[in-house]
Every structure is written in structure tokens, then in C-alpha cells.
Write an enzyme that holds these catalytic residues in place. Structure first.
Site, PDB file in Angstrom:
ATOM      1  N   GLU A 152       5.985   8.470   0.938  1.00  8.16           N
ATOM      2  CA  GLU A 152       6.243   7.110   1.416  1.00  8.16           C
ATOM      3  C   GLU A 152       4.922   6.394   1.718  1.00  8.16           C
ATOM      4  O   GLU A 152       4.639   6.036   2.875  1.00  8.16           O
ATOM      5  CB  GLU A 152       7.158   7.153   2.634  1.00  8.16           C
ATOM      6  CG  GLU A 152       8.493   7.807   2.299  1.00  8.16           C
ATOM      7  CD  GLU A 152       9.460   7.944   3.472  1.00  8.16           C
ATOM      8  OE1 GLU A 152       9.082   7.571   4.607  1.00  8.16           O
ATOM      9  OE2 GLU A 152      10.587   8.421   3.255  1.00  8.16           O
ATOM     10  N   TYR A 221      18.107   5.793   1.613  1.00  5.57           N
ATOM     11  CA  TYR A 221      18.738   5.823   2.934  1.00  5.57           C
ATOM     12  C   TYR A 221      19.561   4.544   3.095  1.00  5.57           C
ATOM     13  O   TYR A 221      20.342   4.207   2.210  1.00  5.57           O
ATOM     14  CB  TYR A 221      17.667   6.011   4.023  1.00  5.57           C
ATOM     15  CG  TYR A 221      17.006   7.368   3.980  1.00  5.57           C
ATOM     16  CD1 TYR A 221      17.664   8.499   4.460  1.00  5.57           C
ATOM     17  CD2 TYR A 221      15.738   7.536   3.442  1.00  5.57           C
ATOM     18  CE1 TYR A 221      17.076   9.759   4.407  1.00  5.57           C
ATOM     19  CE2 TYR A 221      15.135   8.790   3.386  1.00  5.57           C
ATOM     20  CZ  TYR A 221      15.815   9.899   3.868  1.00  5.57           C
ATOM     21  OH  TYR A 221      15.237  11.141   3.820  1.00  5.57           O
TER      22      TYR A 221
END
Length: 520
Positions: A152, A221
Site C-alpha cells: 500500500e 475492502y
């Protein structure tokens, strides 16, 4: 992982169909169009989870435990110094543990997480320097290792250089320093790419790799809480002819409720890899993402059950890498489905199941017994098992899958239902139910066998939503909502006895009645 801080832009497909560049003649795992393939040309589809090694370096048993549940890969969290650094010896040991347990090793540097937004995060250039520092543990492992350059690597704030330039520079730095491995790059926006930076720049980044051996990883997510968002994102990479994996996802998150069913089903149908987050040890309010409790493989959480044993899960869809002996051209055929299990020897907390064995060209190595929710009740090397630890007075609907030496898994057997005894007194009974036949919008359950002592019996069971009893025999059947009660008729009050019924269900459904229990 990160909450979405800006509204999700409308998902748009890339407007032009682009043809993938020819695969580089890599020495190990490498890209071929949208696929990841091994050096022998066998396709490898990632099915695994992440393990937070850098924070739990003593939990080395996790590698064997993850493999035991059917995974073919593990994504290992490493650090170059943001946390306690994982040096050459530690990285070499991690690779060795992956190889011992026949797992493809996806190594990721977590130091980049949230760069530009989170204090302590480092650049992708610094991440590349870390990989160069541990190069001696990685060179020669191209058949077994994928290097995930930085986790990320950009938060939701703009940074300079931007994601595309920084990712390109990191790839080229590693190539210039002798890394011939498949490289995996994470999306910005905490991995979720809600601004589509990775999606829209993936082709340029891929083409900048001299080896043409870069894999793109999106983390799904709360941004991906609808089927339309998931399928549209995957469609964009398919249209571009570029390799995509779901490098992290969960069943729930603080920024929304991911649609894990669609993520898994679409990944399976498209041949895309996925990696759940994460094995164990989560904190900071996301403990619900643990797949096992306290690193104990025998304590699967609901999320762990879903990922490993549920529909489109790891146990059902993973194939071991050919480098370890799986997935070869002569062992791609799954075993035949086992026969319906027959229940006997039922007690308050146990039962013995037997079934007709599967056949397979490379040999059946294991049978897994699941309940109707996909939970693993037990495994056996032979076509029988004695289950223990069941709940007294509880109905179970079970099925069996076979796994062969190449890691292929069979289709599920027909289901069988039985209930454990509520106690040991006279007049107790037990019930087993067999699905005799089924079709698109209906099924027959026959026989439903009631055994025990005494005279007079009552069997209860539950219909899934939308199911209706359309006929029955050898019992007086009443329905109250989804609960069904079947009672003996005058001529079959004495045990043993049996009855049957036919039910309708919505088209496309595969569920059947369950939760059988009886009273004598």
C-alpha cells in the site's frame, strides 16, 4: 488497509483493447498475458493468505498450518527498519519455510504502508534499497519467490513522485540490480485504487519493466462493497491484457463491508489469484480479520472458515505449484465425487460416517467432511471417519470432498443429514436424511430414517427461505414458516421407521432442508 476518505469515482472500463507484450523468457515465475505461469509454462493461480511475520517472527509454525488448509501461497510481511528489520538470514529462513511447505513465497515490504499520509512510512525507492540489501537470500529463488515491492505504497494524499513514476523507478532499480523475479506492485489509496491511478497507468508501468514481469495487486475492502465495482475493476485489467491479483481482502472492514462472495467467485471464474488478510495477530480494532485465533490452526474464526472452506475458497480451488509436484499436465483431473456419507453409531457428541470412495488417476490422499455452512468437521485418509465433539441434540447436514496427490479437489458428495442424541434415556431416537435426487428448482429427500426405541416419533427440520414442501409420504407433515414437523402415521409408529418428502426451491438455488432432529 485503510478507510476510504473520498467518494468513490464512477468505475469506467478502459476504452481501448490493448494486446499484452510477449512474456519475457524468465527463469522462474513470470507473466504471460493476464496469467502468472511457472518456468515450465504451467499456469499458477495464487490462493493463500498473508502472515504478519515481521511482528511475530517466532510463529514459524504458521507456514505448515496455512499449507495444511490447502493454500498454495503465502504473503509474508517483512520490514527493513520501520519495525524490527528482517535481515538476510531471516529472509532466507522464510524462503526455506515456504519451500519446505510447498508454498509460493510472496515477500512484501510493509515499510511503505500509507506513504504521504502515515508517519514513518518510507518511499518505494527505499523499499527497493531494502530488497537489494537482502538480495543474497533471493537470487536463485525465482521459481519460488514473488517480490511484492511495497505494501500500500501511497495513502490518499498526493505525493511526488506519484505512484506511477515511483513504481516504475523501483521496478527499474531492482532490474538494474539483478532481480529477475516476478515483481508485484500494490495500488495507491491504501491499496484500494479508488482514484484509479493504478488502473489507468498500469500499461505504462508494465511496459517500463525490461523483463515485462510485473503483477498488479489491488486490495479490496470497503471500496469494493458491490458486485458492480468488483467486476468492473477486474474487467479493466482483462481488457488491458494485464495480470491482476487481489493482494488483500477481508469479509468486513472499518470503511465498509466488502463483498467477499463476489470477490472470490469472480476471481475463481476469471482465474485470478487472491490472498486473504490475514492469518492471525491483528490488532487496533480489526481483530475480526484474524483467520485463526492465537495462531491456532484448530481455532478457525468465521472469516477463516469462509476463506479456506467456503464456496470458491482456498480448499476447493487451490492447486499446488508445479515446481512442488502439483499442477502438471498429467494430473489436472480432479477425483470423482465421493458417495453420500451414511451415518451410524450416533451418540450425543459423535457419529461415524462412511461413503463410497472416490477414484483418481494420481491417487486420493484425503477426504474432508464439511457441514452445510462449509465448516470442516474432520479429515480422513480413508472413506470413513468417526466425528467427535459434536453438540448434543443438534442436526447436522454434511458432505464430503476428496483431494488428490496433485492438490485437485472433487465436487462435493450428496449431502446427508443426521442429529446427535439429546441424551441416553429409553425412547431416544436418531434421524438421518439423504437427498435422493435434486434438480434446478426442486429436490427429494428420501429416505428420512428414524431409529431408536419406543413407539411414536416426531422429526423436525428447517427449510431454507423460499423453499416449499410440495408432497410427502409415510408421515403427517405440518409447516410453520420455515420449520417443518413430521409425525408418524398409525401404521409406522414403532421404530425404526422412515418417510420422505419433495420440496421446491427458487431457480438457481442449491440449498436443501437441514437441521433434522427427532423425539421418540
Amino acid at each position: 488497509m485503510r478507510s476510504r476518505l473520498a467518494a468513490l469515482a464512477a468505475l469506467l472500463l478502459l476504452p481501448v483493447v490493448l494486446i499484452a507484450s510477449p512474456a519475457h523468457a524468465a527463469t522462474g515465475l513470470h507473466v504471460s498475458g493476464t496469467k502468472i505461469v511457472e518456468k515450465g509454462g504451467q499456469e499458477f493461480v495464487i490462493r493463500g493468505t498473508s502472515h504478519a511475520h515481521t511482528w511475530y517472527t517466532s510463529q514459524t509454525r504458521a507456514f505448515a498450518d496455512i499449507k495444511s488448509l490447502g493454500a498454495n501461497a503465502v504473503r509474508v510481511v517483512l520490514s527493513g527498519g520501520r519495525w524490527t528489520a528482517n535481515g538476510v538470514a531471516d529472509v532466507a529462513n522464510v524462503v526455506s519455510l515456504c519451500k519446505q511447505n510447498k508454498l509460493i513465497c510472496i515477500l512484501e515490504n510493509h515499510d511503505t504502508t500509507g506513504y504521504g499520509e502515515q508517519s514513518g512510512a518510507v518511499t518505494l525507492d527505499a523499499a527497493a534499497d531494502y530488497w537489494i540489501s537482502v538480495k543474497s537470500a533471493l537470487v536463485g529463488q525465482e521459481d519460488y519467490v514473488i517480490v511484492n515491492i511495497g505494501n500500500e505504497p501511497v495513502g490518499n494524499n498526493a505525493v511526488t513522485p506519484g505512484w506511477a513514476a515511483a513504481t516504475t523507478a523501483a521496478i527499474q532499480k531492482l532490474r538494474a540490480n539483478g532481480f529477475d523475479h516476478a515483481l508485484m506492485v500494490d495500488a495507491p489509496n491504501w491499496g484500494q485504487d479508488w482514484q484509479f491511478t493504478m488502473r489507468d497507468n498500469a500499461r505504462a508501468v508494465f511496459d517500463s519493466d525490461p523483463d515485462k514481469n510485473t503483477i498488479f495487486s489491488v486490495h479490496m475492502y470497503g471500496v469494493f462493497d458491490t458486485a458492480a465495482e468488483i467486476t468492473s475493476y477486474m474487467d479493466a485489467f482483462r481488457t488491458a491484457g494485464l495480470p491482476l491479483v487481489v493482494g488483500e481482502f477481508g469479509h468486513n472492514h472499518s470503511d465498509g463491508n466488502p463483498d467477499e462472495d463476489t470477490i472470490m467467485a469472480q476471481a475463481v471464474s476469471r482465474g485470478l489469484g487472491y490472498l486473504g488478510w490475514s492469518w492471525s495477530g491483528n490488532g487496533g480494532g480489526v481483530e475480526y480479520l484474524d483467520q485463526v485465533t492465537n495462531f491456532d490452526v484448530d481455532q478457525l474464526t468465521p472469516w477463516g472458515q469462509r476463506l479456506f472452506n467456503g464456496a470458491d475458497g482456498i480448499a476447493a480451488t487451490a492447486r499446488e505449484a508445479a515446481i512442488y509436484g502439483g499442477g502438471g499436465p498429467d494430473d489436472t483431473t480432479p477425483p470423482t465425487a465421493p458417495g453420500a456419507p451414511a451415518a451410524s453409531g450416533i451418540t450425543t457428541t459423535g457419529a461415524t460416517l462412511t461413503w463410497t470412495a472416490s477414484t483418481d488417476n494420481v491417487g486420493v490422499t484425503r477426504y474432508d467432511v464439511h457441514d452445510s455452512g462449509g465448516a470442516l468437521l474432520g479429515s480422513s485418509a480413508t472413506p470413513s471417519i468417526s466425528l467427535t465433539g459434536l453438540t448434543p441434540g443438534t442436526g447436522y447436514t454434511v458432505y464430503v470432498r476428496a483431494r488428490d496427490a496433485a492438490g485437485n479437489q472433487s465436487a462435493p458428495s450428496p449431502t446427508t443429514a443426521f442429529s446427535t442424541l439429546p441424551g441416553g434415556g429409553e425412547g431416544d431416537c436418531e434421524v438421518t436424511a439423504t437427498v435422493g435426487s435434486q434438480w434446478g428448482n426442486g429436490y427429494v429427500v428420501s429416505p428420512v430414517s428414524v431409529t431408536g426405541t419406543g413407539s411414536g416419533w416426531t422429526v423436525t427440520f428447517t427449510l431454507p427461505a423460499g423453499h416449499t414442501i410440495v408432497g410427502s409420504w409415510n408421515a403427517a407433515v405440518t409447516v410453520d414458516g420455515q420449520k417443518v414437523t413430521a409425525r408418524n402415521l398409525g401404521y409406522n409408529a414403532s421404530l425404526p421407521a422412515s418417510f420422505g418428502f419433495q420440496a421446491s426451491r427458487p431457480s438457481g438455488s442449491t440449498s436443501v432442508a437441514s437441521g433434522y432432529a427427532c423425539a421418540g
